[in-house]
Structures are given as C-alpha cells and as structure tokens.
Design an enzyme around this catalytic site. Structure first.
Site, PDB file in Angstrom:
ATOM      1  N   CYS A   1      20.145  13.042  12.153  1.00 36.96           N
ATOM      2  CA  CYS A   1      20.905  13.710  13.207  1.00 36.96           C
ATOM      3  C   CYS A   1      22.230  14.144  12.599  1.00 36.96           C
ATOM      4  O   CYS A   1      22.915  13.344  11.948  1.00 36.96           O
ATOM      5  CB  CYS A   1      21.133  12.739  14.374  1.00 36.96           C
ATOM      6  SG  CYS A   1      22.294  13.339  15.610  1.00 36.96           S
TER       7      CYS A   1
ATOM      8  N   CYS B   1      22.245  21.090  14.288  1.00 44.06           N
ATOM      9  CA  CYS B   1      21.755  20.177  15.324  1.00 44.06           C
ATOM     10  C   CYS B   1      20.233  20.253  15.305  1.00 44.06           C
ATOM     11  O   CYS B   1      19.659  21.348  15.252  1.00 44.06           O
ATOM     12  CB  CYS B   1      22.282  20.574  16.701  1.00 44.06           C
ATOM     13  SG  CYS B   1      21.642  19.543  18.044  1.00 44.06           S
TER      14      CYS B   1
END
Length: 153
Positions: free
Chosen positions: A24, A134
C-alpha cells in the site's frame, strides 16, 4: 498507520516469514522506514519500485497521484529526486478517486467526471509519466484512458 504496520510485522515475526512487502502506498509512506528499523524481518515497500519505473521511462516531468497522506508525506518526490534530482515532479492528492473505487462507482459517469476533475492539473502541467500512487487507481484505468485521450486531441 505506522502502528498498524508494526503490529502486522510483529505478528509475522512469530512465523518463518522471509520478507514483508507493504503493498500500500500510504502505508509505505507512513511506516516503511520505521518497520525496517524495528522489525527483524526484511521489509519492502512499493514507493521505490514505482519511482524507479517512472524514472526509467526517461521522463523529464513525472506526475504522482495518491491519497492525501501519501502526497502530503512527499515520499514519491523524495524517492524520485534520490534517483534523479533533475526530474520535475508534480504531485496531486486525489482522495476522491479512492472513494469512487471503494463505493463501487468505477465505469460510471460520476467516475469519469471525478477523474477529469482530479487530473485537470495535468492539462496545464503536462507530465511524461504518471505514477498511480494508490492500489485503488488501476480500477479506474478506463477513465484515465478516456481523460488522457481527450487531452491529446
């Protein structure tokens, strides 16, 4: 976020885990350095490989879109400038795109409108490469493609 990543790492340390990858961007920006220092297992994040891939395109200007936290941290810009300090970086927090994906609104007129609005900075500040900072953003690839095709015409 940092505490969360460390808790996961501490859990992994109880098992024969050989490597932890923080997959992430936000968590990498927030916790990679701390995790590397405090955990006994090797830890990798996604920011360096993304920055390196963008630099490898020979881009002179690289755009970065991501969550508010990722962009505010400046991790991509720092990493790109470690690799090549001459590259211009234009970063844009695009939190509304995360919401579009999380609410299952991809491939809708609302998604296209939001992508168009969020990427409008690149109409006046063109980039040679764009980092999707992202893991949610690949779900909007159709909308990105439409936006970029409109810009080229």
């Amino acid at each position: 976020m940092r505490k969360f990543v460390l808790k996961i790492g501490e859990y992994f340390e109880k098992y024969p885990v050989k490597l932890m990858v923080i997959a992430c961007n936000t968590a990498t920006a927030a916790a990679l350095a701390t995790a590397k220092k405090e955990l006994s297992i090797p830890v990798l994040g996604v920011i360096h490989p993304g920055a390196q891939a963008a630099v490898n395109t020979n881009a002179h200007t690289i755009g970065v879109i991501g969550t508010d936290s990722t962009i505010k941290d400046g991790a991509y810009e720092r990493e790109i400038h470690k690799i090549d300090p001459t590259i211009d970086v234009i970063s844009k927090a695009t939190q509304p795109l995360v919401s579009i994906v999380e609410h299952g609104l991809t491939n809708t007129p609302q998604a296209q409108q939001t992508v168009n609005e969020q990427l409008s900075i690149f109409d006046t500040h063109p980039v040679d490469a764009l980092i999707l900072g992202c893991t949610h953003f690949p779900f909007l690839r159709n909308q990105f493609k439409i936006k970029l095709e409109k810009r080229q015409n």
